[in-house]
Design an enzyme around this catalytic site. Structure first.
Site, PDB file in Angstrom:
ATOM      1  N   LYS A 151       0.868  -1.177   0.000  1.00  0.00           N
ATOM      2  CA  LYS A 151       0.000   0.000   0.000  1.00  0.00           C
ATOM      3  C   LYS A 151       0.907   1.230   0.000  1.00  0.00           C
ATOM      4  O   LYS A 151       1.180   1.827   1.013  1.00  0.00           O
ATOM      5  CB  LYS A 151      -0.915  -0.025   1.216  1.00  0.00           C
ATOM      6  CG  LYS A 151      -2.172   0.824   1.047  1.00  0.00           C
ATOM      7  CD  LYS A 151      -3.139   0.575   2.199  1.00  0.00           C
ATOM      8  CE  LYS A 151      -4.273   1.559   2.207  1.00  0.00           C
ATOM      9  NZ  LYS A 151      -5.226   1.362   1.090  1.00  0.00           N
ATOM     10  N   GLU A 184      -9.526  -6.158  -8.763  1.00  0.00           N
ATOM     11  CA  GLU A 184     -10.238  -5.454  -7.679  1.00  0.00           C
ATOM     12  C   GLU A 184     -10.782  -4.128  -8.216  1.00  0.00           C
ATOM     13  O   GLU A 184     -10.725  -3.873  -9.414  1.00  0.00           O
ATOM     14  CB  GLU A 184      -9.268  -5.182  -6.513  1.00  0.00           C
ATOM     15  CG  GLU A 184      -8.039  -4.384  -6.915  1.00  0.00           C
ATOM     16  CD  GLU A 184      -7.102  -4.101  -5.751  1.00  0.00           C
ATOM     17  OE1 GLU A 184      -7.556  -4.087  -4.608  1.00  0.00           O
ATOM     18  OE2 GLU A 184      -5.913  -3.861  -6.011  1.00  0.00           O
TER      19      GLU A 184
HETATM   20  C1  LIG Z   1      -6.056  -0.781  -3.976  1.00  0.00           C
HETATM   21  C2  LIG Z   1      -6.909  -1.079  -2.779  1.00  0.00           C
HETATM   22  N1  LIG Z   1      -7.560  -2.248  -2.727  1.00  0.00           N
HETATM   23  C3  LIG Z   1      -8.348  -2.570  -1.667  1.00  0.00           C
HETATM   24  C4  LIG Z   1      -8.476  -1.700  -0.600  1.00  0.00           C
HETATM   25  C5  LIG Z   1      -9.342  -2.110   0.579  1.00  0.00           C
HETATM   26  O1  LIG Z   1      -8.461  -2.486   1.630  1.00  0.00           O
HETATM   27  P1  LIG Z   1      -8.927  -2.329   3.140  1.00  0.00           P
HETATM   28  O2  LIG Z   1     -10.145  -3.221   3.343  1.00  0.00           O
HETATM   29  O3  LIG Z   1      -7.737  -2.752   3.973  1.00  0.00           O
HETATM   30  O4  LIG Z   1      -9.269  -0.847   3.323  1.00  0.00           O
HETATM   31  C6  LIG Z   1      -7.772  -0.484  -0.602  1.00  0.00           C
HETATM   32  C7  LIG Z   1      -7.847   0.465   0.575  1.00  0.00           C
HETATM   33  N2  LIG Z   1      -8.843   1.431   0.296  1.00  0.00           N
HETATM   34  C8  LIG Z   1      -8.657   2.777   0.060  1.00  0.00           C
HETATM   35  C9  LIG Z   1      -7.448   3.425   0.200  1.00  0.00           C
HETATM   36  C10 LIG Z   1      -7.380   4.811  -0.038  1.00  0.00           C
HETATM   37  C11 LIG Z   1      -8.522   5.534  -0.407  1.00  0.00           C
HETATM   38  C12 LIG Z   1      -9.703   4.830  -0.552  1.00  0.00           C
HETATM   39  C13 LIG Z   1     -10.944   5.581  -0.968  1.00  0.00           C
HETATM   40  O5  LIG Z   1     -11.963   4.885  -1.252  1.00  0.00           O
HETATM   41  O6  LIG Z   1     -10.879   6.822  -0.975  1.00  0.00           O
HETATM   42  C14 LIG Z   1      -9.793   3.477  -0.335  1.00  0.00           C
HETATM   43  C15 LIG Z   1      -6.988  -0.161  -1.709  1.00  0.00           C
HETATM   44  O7  LIG Z   1      -6.329   1.022  -1.765  1.00  0.00           O
END
Ligand SMILES: Cc1ncc(COP(=O)(O)O)c(CNc2cccc(C(=O)O)c2)c1O
Length: 292
Positions: A151, A184
């Site tokens: 990330k 995804e």
């Molecule tokens: C590429 C990606 N895939 C999946 C997720 C979901 O992961 P988590 O269940 O751990 O949150 C993410 C993380 N989700 C994420 C990160 C930054 C911004 C935003 C937004 O929707 O504004 C969303 C992400 O950045």
């Protein structure tokens, strides 16, 4: 007034600035986490911090704080900002200040930033009516190029994917990997329900291993669902009984169309609704209590 944690200090928002020589700014050289507090409970904070340390190790970045120090910093930042029931926490670790060259060894001290905000919820109707998705031309970055399991602050791939969904007039983007399997969303993981099975791409397809994804897998298994981490294609999504996305900000969002194909009857699915209800109970229990 809002306070930002920066390298040991809680500074007023207006004073929270980084150097133009910070490689997080110059090159996206750094990592981050998006974490959520529900009713004073920071949901799966440990799992988020474990992923942060994995991302750091993967890009040869040494975080000069222990996990418990980071937990204390997050708690202190939430309390200082008088955030109680819901909050969104953005934790950023950049390579730090260097010169204008790329060489990361020139950056002596990583920068740690913690932003804690009252959460901006997704519009409620998105959960009630569901969202539309479009398969976008930009693929999710390949693991052998820039690991999608890290990330990192390099979110241009995600931003371009989101921009392509916007241009197509869809709520969200579906990304494929270079083999054409479903990866995804722009910032969310994807699940499909088919008969008795609940499917989500295994992380080797090329996706972030989401904390929400993993929580839904555990939760669904506990509820007796036949959960499988198996690759699937756009066709499998078109013919699914239900589709939903998961993410810290999104939680569990129903998808009702992909590429102008209506998913089943075009309404949010009942398993999706069931999983979201159970998820809403889990998030106030599993995690770190800010106000014990
Ligand atoms: C590429 C990606 N895939 C999946 C997720 C979901 O992961 P988590 O269940 O751990 O949150 C993410 C993380 N989700 C994420 C990160 C930054 C911004 C935003 C937004 O929707 O504004 C969303 C992400 O950045």
């Amino acid at each position: 007034c809002r306070y930002i944690y920066m390298n040991g200090q809680l500074v007023e928002k207006e004073k929270a600035v980084v150097s133009v020589y910070d490689h997080g700014f110059l090159y996206g050289d750094g990592i981050f986490e998006g974490i959520r507090m529900y009713d004073g409970n920071v949901f799966r904070l440990r799992e988020h911090l474990e992923r942060l340390y994995d991302s750091a190790r993967s890009i040869l970045l040494n975080i000069p704080y222990t996990m418990s120090e980071l937990e204390d910093i997050i708690v202190e930042t939430l309390r200082k900002n008088k955030l109680y029931d819901t909050a969104y926490i953005r934790l950023v670790v950049s390579r730090g200040v260097g010169d204008l060259g790329l060489d990361p060894t020139k950056c002596k001290t990583p920068n740690l930033i913690v932003i804690a905000e009252q959460l901006a919820l997704f519009p409620k109707e998105l959960y009630d009516v569901g969202i539309s998705m479009v398969t976008v031309p930009t693929r999710r970055n390949r693991p052998d190029i820039l690991s999608p399991k890290v990330k990192s602050l390099n979110y241009l791939n995600n931003i371009m994917v989101k921009a392509e969904a916007n241009m197509a007039g869809a709520n969200e983007a579906l990304t494929l990997n270079t083999e054409g399997y479903v990866a995804e969303g722009s910032g969310q993981n994807i699940f499909i329900v088919k008969g008795k099975k609940l499917l989500t791409p295994p992380s080797y397809v090329g996706a972030l291993e989401g904390i929400t994804r993993n929580a839904i897998i555990d939760l669904a298994r506990d509820l007796g669902y036949d959960v499988r981490e198996e690759p699937f294609t756009r066709h499998d999504v078109y013919v699914a009984d239900e589709v939903f996305l998961t993410g810290t900000a999104a939680e569990v969002i129903p998808v009702v169309s992909l590429d102008a194909r209506m998913i089943a009857d075009g309404k949010p699915g009942k398993e999706t609704h069931n999983l979201l209800n159970h998820f809403r109970k889990l998030v106030v229990e599993d995690g770190l209590k800010v106000y014990p």
